[in-house]
Structure formats: C-alpha cells, structure tokens
Design a protein around this motif. Sequence first.
Motif, PDB file in Angstrom:
ATOM      1  N   GLN A  34      11.579 -66.166  28.142  1.00 16.38           N
ATOM      2  CA  GLN A  34      10.405 -65.599  27.459  1.00 16.38           C
ATOM      3  C   GLN A  34      10.147 -66.312  26.134  1.00 16.38           C
ATOM      4  OE1 GLN A  34      12.030 -61.538  27.629  1.00 16.38           O
ATOM      5  NE2 GLN A  34      10.165 -60.891  28.706  1.00 16.38           N
ATOM      6  N   LEU A  35      11.222 -66.565  25.390  1.00 24.15           N
ATOM      7  CA  LEU A  35      11.055 -67.251  24.110  1.00 24.15           C
ATOM      8  C   LEU A  35      10.611 -68.702  24.315  1.00 24.15           C
ATOM      9  CD1 LEU A  35      14.148 -65.876  22.155  1.00 24.15           C
ATOM     10  CD2 LEU A  35      11.749 -65.360  21.710  1.00 24.15           C
ATOM     11  N   ASP A  37       8.670 -69.780  26.676  1.00 21.12           N
ATOM     12  CA  ASP A  37       7.226 -69.721  26.933  1.00 21.12           C
ATOM     13  C   ASP A  37       6.458 -69.474  25.634  1.00 21.12           C
ATOM     14  OD1 ASP A  37       7.601 -70.129  29.622  1.00 21.12           O
ATOM     15  OD2 ASP A  37       7.506 -68.000  30.167  1.00 21.12           O
ATOM     16  N   GLU A  38       7.003 -68.566  24.795  1.00 19.02           N
ATOM     17  CA  GLU A  38       6.317 -68.235  23.547  1.00 19.02           C
ATOM     18  C   GLU A  38       6.226 -69.434  22.614  1.00 19.02           C
ATOM     19  OE1 GLU A  38       6.934 -65.283  19.658  1.00 19.02           O
ATOM     20  OE2 GLU A  38       8.000 -64.861  21.553  1.00 19.02           O
ATOM     21  N   TYR A  39       7.304 -70.222  22.546  1.00 23.48           N
ATOM     22  CA  TYR A  39       7.341 -71.354  21.619  1.00 23.48           C
ATOM     23  C   TYR A  39       6.885 -72.664  22.253  1.00 23.48           C
ATOM     24  CZ  TYR A  39       9.720 -68.644  17.992  1.00 23.48           C
ATOM     25  OH  TYR A  39      10.025 -67.727  17.011  1.00 23.48           O
ATOM     26  N   THR A  46      15.612 -73.102  23.375  1.00 23.57           N
ATOM     27  CA  THR A  46      15.805 -71.737  22.875  1.00 23.57           C
ATOM     28  C   THR A  46      17.275 -71.328  22.956  1.00 23.57           C
ATOM     29  OG1 THR A  46      15.212 -70.842  25.048  1.00 23.57           O
ATOM     30  CG2 THR A  46      13.471 -70.988  23.405  1.00 23.57           C
TER      31      THR A  46
END
Length: 253
Positions: A34-35, A37-39, A46
């Motif tokens: 998830q992180l 994808d976010e970054y 990550t």
Amino acid sequence: MPREAPYLEVADSLRARILAGEWAVGSRLPSRAQLADEYGVGRNVTQRAMDRLIIEGLLEGRAGSGTYVRKPRERMRMVRSRHRELRGGSPFRADMKEREQAGTWEAHSQARVPAPAPIAERLAISLGDLCVTTRYEFLSDGRPVQLSESWEPMAITDGTPIVLPEMGPLAGMGVVERMHSIGVQVETAVEVPRPARATQAQANLLGISVGDLVLEIERTYYDSDGRPVETADIVVPDVRWEVAYEFGIDGAQ
C-alpha cells in the motif's frame, strides 16, 4: 545537491507522519504494498524505509502481523565524570545506588592473553605482550545495562593480589582502587565515544534488537607517569541510556 536515495526519502516522510501523530503508538502501518503504491516506488524501497525506522526505534515488526508504531522507551541518563572515581569501590555500583537500583555484574577473566595489535597500541606495549582480559555484563535490578571488555598488562599486575579483577581481597572494587593497592596511582581517564549498531552477540546480551543504536566508549586509564594501565571497550544501549559527560572548570568562581 545529489538526490537522496528513494528509501531515505520515504523514511523521512514516514518519520514525519509518525511524529505528527498520523499513526498513534501501537497502530499498524499500511502494508509495504500500500505504501509503495502511495509513494510510487517499489516494495523493496518501502521495506528498506521501514527497516530503517525499525532500527531507529520508531517502528517494530511483528511476525505475521505487520509493522507497528513502537512505544517510546524511557531513557535514563548515565553521567560520566571525575566524581565517579572519587567515591571509592565500584563506580558502576555507586552510579546505580544513586538511582536507588542494585548494580551487579557478571564477569569472566582470562590471564596470559597475548595483546592484539589495537590493544597493544592503546596500552603502549608490544604486540603479543601478556594481558588479563575480563568480559563484563553489568545489570541494574537484574536488567542488562552495559557490556565491557577490559585489558590490563600483566607486567603491572602479575604476582599481585589484584591480577584477576574479580578475585582476591579487592574483587569488584574498580580499577582506580585496585591499582592504588599496589602503588599505581591512576591519574587520568580518557574516553572516546563512538556511535555504532548492535551486533548479534551484543543484542543477545543487552536484550535489544540487532542493529539498534549503541554507544561504544573506548576508555583508557593512565597513571601519574602517563603510562596506560588499563583499557576497555564499553557498550551502552542507546534506547535505554543517554550518556552525559560532566567537566569540572578549574578556577571557576
């Protein structure tokens, strides 16, 4: 200016968000996927960022569960000063007594150990000269506080009651008092502190994680003639202790 490695940029961002309270203590962070994808980075980026924050003590990984914001541990202050050596007996035991804690230690000495090159240089002796080396595990109320590996030249102590630091009439009394008993006046202590990461062996003994920050202190005692009489490597876990140095000011009004 060169651009920071991507994982460091992600670590900086996550650190800022944690300190701002976006995730409370005990909260689980989003998954690395998830992180990522976010970054807009790969999962390995990550993962490295989260590993860095685990080493710093902000996060903790729980097997099969995820990564959580870690509860800050209370850090106590360890003051190193000339005052430590003027109280008689063991400086460590006196330090702990001032905190109303019981200072104890476990020690193992070995005599007639040839000095390796770094120790020989610190003790101003020849490579291979015989020493007594003692490994210590210091405890406060039964909890590990610090580690130490001490070296003393046998040319100074051989044939005396203090040749083994933890045996004889002055067992556990500290280097200064022990040396004084055989006519050696310790006048100066020089300490060189360096930050480091805990090895597997250090982590096991101190009850911390591999890679946790530690302070390594290289200490050497000198007699009134400037001769080194003992040198030690001390390891203090940063997550539990901060080390402060106190200096007297000569001629202060």
